[in-house]
Design an enzyme around this catalytic site. Structure first.
Site, short mmCIF file in Angstrom:
data_model
loop_
_atom_site.label_atom_id
_atom_site.label_comp_id
_atom_site.label_asym_id
_atom_site.label_seq_id
_atom_site.Cartn_x
_atom_site.Cartn_y
_atom_site.Cartn_z
N ARG A 73 -14.24 -6.97 15.06
CA ARG A 73 -14.40 -5.97 16.11
C ARG A 73 -13.81 -4.64 15.65
NH1 ARG A 73 -9.38 -5.02 17.58
NH2 ARG A 73 -7.88 -6.71 17.83
N VAL A 77 -4.65 -3.76 16.29
CA VAL A 77 -4.09 -5.08 16.57
C VAL A 77 -3.88 -5.24 18.08
CG1 VAL A 77 -1.73 -4.25 16.19
CG2 VAL A 77 -2.21 -6.70 16.05
N THR A 78 -4.15 -6.44 18.57
CA THR A 78 -3.85 -6.75 19.96
C THR A 78 -3.39 -8.20 20.06
OG1 THR A 78 -4.58 -6.46 22.25
CG2 THR A 78 -6.13 -7.52 20.74
N HIS A 80 -3.59 -11.83 22.43
CA HIS A 80 -4.19 -12.64 23.50
C HIS A 80 -3.27 -13.83 23.77
CE1 HIS A 80 -7.80 -10.34 23.18
NE2 HIS A 80 -8.10 -10.78 21.97
N ALA A 140 -7.32 -3.96 27.33
CA ALA A 140 -7.69 -3.51 25.99
C ALA A 140 -9.16 -3.81 25.73
CB ALA A 140 -6.81 -4.19 24.94
N GLY A 153 -15.17 -7.86 23.45
CA GLY A 153 -15.19 -7.36 24.82
C GLY A 153 -13.86 -6.83 25.29
N CYS A 171 -2.62 -1.90 19.83
CA CYS A 171 -3.79 -1.06 19.59
C CYS A 171 -3.49 0.05 18.58
CB CYS A 171 -4.34 -0.48 20.88
SG CYS A 171 -4.74 -1.75 22.10
#
Length: 215
Positions: A73, A77-78, A80, A140, A153, A171
Site C-alpha cells: 500500500r 508505518v501504522t 493494527h 489511518a 483501505g 504514518c
C-alpha cells in the site's frame, strides 16, 4: 430517473491474521472481472505493524515482539490490533469513474460523518491523509490501485491498546498522537462500531443499500 446505486457486498470477517487477508485481497483483485461486485472486507487483526511501499524503517522505533510486515500500500508505518475496525475497500475505480484522491476524501468524510453523529468534530488533512480529532489521529488510510481497482483501505481506532503506537512514528510523523473512540466518550464495542462505520462509508461512496453477510 437516477441510475440505481451500484451493488456492494460487505463481509464481516471477524478477527483474522494479517498476512492471509492481504494475500486474499491481492488474489481477489487479480481475478475480478468488470462484472465483479465491489466489496468491503471488515476485519480486526491481531497486533501487527505494517510498512507501506515507500516506508522508511527509521519510523519503526522499537517493534519488540510485534510482527512487522512490508506491504504494497501507500503510506508509511501504522499499527493494527484488537479493538480497531479495519475496512478494506475492494472497488473497481474505473467502473465508478472514481479517482484515488476522490476515494480518499470519501473515506475520510465517511469517518467524519460517523463522528458527527456522536457530536465529535473531526477533520481531514490534505498533507497527511486520515481523520483527526484536534491534533490526534483516529483513522489511518492506505490504498493500492492495480488494474484500475483499489484494495487496502482504512483503520479506525475504537477501543484498542494505544501503547504500540509509541513504538513507531505513526504514518511517518514523529510525535503524532493518536486517539480512540472510547477516549472521546463513545464506548462502542467493535461489533457495534464496525457496521456503523461500514454503512457510513458505503453511503458516502454512493452504495445504497449495501448487501451484508458474515463469514
Amino acid at each position: 430517473m437516477n441510475a440505481p446505486a451500484p451493488e456492494l457486498l460487505i463481509h464481516y470477517m471477524g478477527r483474522r491474521p494479517y498476512l492471509p487477508v492481504w494475500q486474499a485481497m491481492r488474489d481477489f483483485t487479480d481475478v475480478r472481472t468488470p462484472d465483479t461486485p465491489d466489496e468491503f472486507w471488515v476485519v480486526e487483526h491481531p497486533p501487527v505493524f505494517t510498512l507501506g511501499q515507500a516506508a522508511r524503517r527509521e519510523h519503526l522505533l522499537a517493534p519488540g515482539e510485534i510482527p512487522v510486515v512490508q506491504i504494497d500500500r501507500g503510506g508509511q508505518v501504522t499499527y493494527h490490533g484488537p479493538g480497531q475496525v479495519v475496512i478494506y475497500t475492494l472497488l473497481d475505480l474505473r467502473r465508478r469513474r472514481l479517482g484515488v484522491r476522490a476515494l480518499v476524501e470519501a473515506l475520510e468524510q465517511g469517518v467524519i460523518a460517523l463522528l458527527e453523529e456522536y457530536d465529535i468534530a473531526a477533520h481531514a488533512r490534505r498533507d497527511a491523509p486520515g481523520v483527526y480529532v484536534g491534533k490526534r489521529k483516529i483513522a489511518a488510510l492506505g490504498l493500492r490501485v492495480r488494474r484500475g481497482c483499489s484494495y487496502h483501505g482504512l483503520a479506525f481506532n475504537v477501543d484498542m491498546d494505544l501503547a504500540p503506537y509509541q513504538r513507531i512514528n505513526p504514518c511517518g510523523y514523529e510525535g503524532l498522537e493518536v486517539t480512540r473512540l472510547v477516549d472521546l466518550g463513545v464506548p462502542l464495542a467493535w461489533h457495534e462500531a464496525a457496521p456503523a462505520l461500514a454503512g457510513k462509508l458505503a453511503e458516502t461512496l454512493g452504495y445504497t443499500p449495501a448487501l451484508t453477510d458474515t463469514e
